[in-house]
Structures are given as C-alpha cells and as structure tokens.
Design an enzyme around this catalytic site. Structure first.
Site, PDB file in Angstrom:
ATOM      1  N   LYS A   1       0.856  -1.196   0.000  1.00  0.00           N
ATOM      2  CA  LYS A   1       0.000   0.000   0.000  1.00  0.00           C
ATOM      3  C   LYS A   1       0.891   1.245   0.000  1.00  0.00           C
ATOM      4  O   LYS A   1       1.765   1.395   0.847  1.00  0.00           O
ATOM      5  CB  LYS A   1      -0.900   0.007   1.234  1.00  0.00           C
ATOM      6  CG  LYS A   1      -1.806   1.229   1.307  1.00  0.00           C
ATOM      7  CD  LYS A   1      -2.842   1.094   2.421  1.00  0.00           C
ATOM      8  CE  LYS A   1      -2.403   1.671   3.738  1.00  0.00           C
ATOM      9  NZ  LYS A   1      -2.275   3.139   3.763  1.00  0.00           N
TER      10      LYS A   1
ATOM     11  N   ASP B   1      -3.446   4.228  -2.018  1.00  0.00           N
ATOM     12  CA  ASP B   1      -4.383   4.688  -0.980  1.00  0.00           C
ATOM     13  C   ASP B   1      -4.352   6.214  -0.912  1.00  0.00           C
ATOM     14  O   ASP B   1      -3.805   6.794   0.025  1.00  0.00           O
ATOM     15  CB  ASP B   1      -3.953   4.047   0.350  1.00  0.00           C
ATOM     16  CG  ASP B   1      -4.816   4.482   1.528  1.00  0.00           C
ATOM     17  OD1 ASP B   1      -5.949   4.924   1.318  1.00  0.00           O
ATOM     18  OD2 ASP B   1      -4.324   4.367   2.675  1.00  0.00           O
TER      19      ASP B   1
ATOM     20  N   THR C   1     -11.577   5.969  10.892  1.00  0.00           N
ATOM     21  CA  THR C   1     -11.677   5.417  12.255  1.00  0.00           C
ATOM     22  C   THR C   1     -11.201   6.419  13.302  1.00  0.00           C
ATOM     23  O   THR C   1     -11.417   6.227  14.495  1.00  0.00           O
ATOM     24  CB  THR C   1     -10.869   4.107  12.381  1.00  0.00           C
ATOM     25  OG1 THR C   1      -9.590   4.324  11.797  1.00  0.00           O
ATOM     26  CG2 THR C   1     -11.554   2.963  11.700  1.00  0.00           C
TER      27      THR C   1
ATOM     28  N   ARG D   1       3.194  -0.768  10.756  1.00  0.00           N
ATOM     29  CA  ARG D   1       4.352  -0.771  11.664  1.00  0.00           C
ATOM     30  C   ARG D   1       4.805  -2.133  12.183  1.00  0.00           C
ATOM     31  O   ARG D   1       6.024  -2.340  12.317  1.00  0.00           O
ATOM     32  CB  ARG D   1       4.098   0.223  12.802  1.00  0.00           C
ATOM     33  CG  ARG D   1       4.244   1.654  12.313  1.00  0.00           C
ATOM     34  CD  ARG D   1       3.562   2.643  13.199  1.00  0.00           C
ATOM     35  NE  ARG D   1       2.106   2.527  13.108  1.00  0.00           N
ATOM     36  CZ  ARG D   1       1.255   3.308  13.781  1.00  0.00           C
ATOM     37  NH1 ARG D   1       1.716   4.246  14.574  1.00  0.00           N
ATOM     38  NH2 ARG D   1      -0.042   3.153  13.621  1.00  0.00           N
TER      39      ARG D   1
END
Ligand code: C5P
Length: 244
Positions: free
Chosen positions: A44, A71, A132, A223
């Site tokens: 991504k 993205d 989110t 991460r």
C-alpha cells in the site's frame, strides 16, 4: 532482492496481506521492499510516500510484480475524481480508493471511468466510509447527527449502490457488511496487530486471524512489519496465521 523461494508463501500471488509502506521517501520504502516478494504480500502506497516519491515509485513497485493499493482516498468533483482514478489505472495499480463522502455521483463517475478503461488491468475501486479517527463529537461538529456506526452502514450502502468493489472498514464491521452486501464486496481492514505486538496509536486492534474470522478480505498491516527487524519473517508468520 531476497530469495523468493519459501515454503511459507501463498501460491499465485494470492496473499491477503497488504503491507502499508508508510515511509517519507523512496529509498526507505525500497529498502523494505527489497526484503519482500509479490507472493508474500501486496503493498500500500499512501499520501505520505506518494507525495514524496511520486508515481515513479509506484511504477517501480508494479514493475517488480507487486499488487499495489494506491491509498490516496480521492474526494473531488466527479470529473476530477474520475480522471484521478484513470491516472491510477495507468500506473498499473491493483486497487485504488475514493471517499464515499464525495457522494454517489462522484463514485459512479469513478466507476464508469474504470469500466471503460482500455489500458490493461482495471484496478479494484474501493470506498472509504468513515475514518476510524472520527468519533461522534467530530461528526456532530460537521453537522452530522449520526453515530460513526450508523454513518458507516449508510455510506457502505451508497458505495455498494454505486457499483464499487468494496470498502475500507474496521474488522469489527465486516460481519455486518458481508451479510448485507455479500462476500464479493471486499472488506479491506487496517487496525491489525499480530498477537504480542504493540498497538501504537490504533485504538481498537484485532489479530490477523481474528480479522479473517470476522470476514476481512484483505488486511492492512504497517508498523508491525515496517518497524520489525525481520519484516519478511513477520509477513510469513502472518500469512501462516491467515491460512489457519
Ligand atoms: O502501522 P499501522 O498498521 O497502524 O498502519 C495502518 C495503515 O492503515 C496506515 O497506512 C493507515 O493510514 C491506514 N489506515 C488506518 N485506519 C483507517 C484507514 C487507513 O490505519 N481507518
């Protein structure tokens, strides 16, 4: 590039793992990608890396055989959004996304542009519902009198009706979305942490296995892989857990 032969790799480029290349320059991103392989994961590229490294890096990743999720969460007038997803298609990406908040006319324009795309493989077109990071008070400030959950259901319905291929969502929303729109409507889920890893700034996390059980189509992991000393081993471990 590292040896591509590994017994832990899924066959046929079908890994459901998408590694988020959240780096501020191409060299750092490629140093990680050198340790990976297209059968091990998809990649991504988001706003940080794209703004610093540009389309050249995306083309390089595609050239190396990776499925790339661009993205950039396009949100604009229908004509501009449609042209932007076409530019993404011309880069050879596998998946691209737009904000559902841009409305049905914008999403349909993007979808129609890709439907008539003649330049090769048509990318999957995914809608972003509610970020989110937004809670009820953020929505109220925008004049939206709904809970994030209600708005996700509302936006997902519009994404589906606009003919897009799926949504970015929380793993916890997958069951509801799968039962409403069917398995063919993809659910792309960030907020994933292999058991034992730190949550960072993600508030509600699930493990890769839980995400699959909840009905995720693809998991996005950043991460825990990019900051690991052995990114390839973490990818292999995640792929194994996805196959359970
Ligand atoms: O490092 P981490 O695994 O938290 O990275 C998650 C990736 O998914 C980041 O690129 C982040 O921008 C993205 N993302 C997210 N939550 C969303 C949408 C996208 O974490 N709701």
């Amino acid at each position: 590039m590292v040896d591509p032969i590994s017994p832990l790799m899924p066959a046929n480029n079908e890994s459901r793992l998408i590694v988020a290349l959240d780096f501020d320059n191409a060299d750092k991103a490629l140093a990680l990608v050198d340790q990976l392989h297209p059968e091990l994961c998809k990649l991504k590229v988001g706003k940080e890396l794209f703004t610093s490294a540009g389309p050249g890096l995306v083309k390089e990743l595609v050239h190396r055989g990776f499925n790339v999720f661009l993205d950039l969460k396009f949100h604009d007038i229908p004509n501009t959004c449609a042209k932007a997803v076409l530019s993404a298609a011309n880069l050879g990406v596998w998946m691209v996304n737009v904000h559902a908040g841009g409305g049905v006319r914008m999403m349909r324009a993007a979808k129609e542009a890709l439907d008539s795309y003649q330049g090769g493989r048509r990318p999957l077109l995914i809608g972003v519902t509610v970020l989110t990071s937004m809670d009820e008070s953020d929505l109220a400030q925008l004049g939206i009198d709904k809970s994030p959950e209600e708005l996700v259901a509302n936006y997902a319905q519009l994404v589906f009706e606009s003919g897009l291929d799926g949504v970015v969502c929380s793993a916890k929303e997958c069951a509801m979305l799968k039962s409403r729109f069917g398995d063919g409507f993809h659910r792309v889920t960030p907020g994933i942490r292999p058991s034992g890893s730190v949550s960072d700034d993600q508030r509600r996390v699930v493990t890769p296995e839980e995400a699959m059980k909840l009905g995720s189509s693809y998991i996005v992991v950043g991460r825990p892989i990019t900051q690991s000393e052995n990114p390839r081993a973490v990818c292999e471990m995640i792929n194994l857990s996805l196959q359970k």
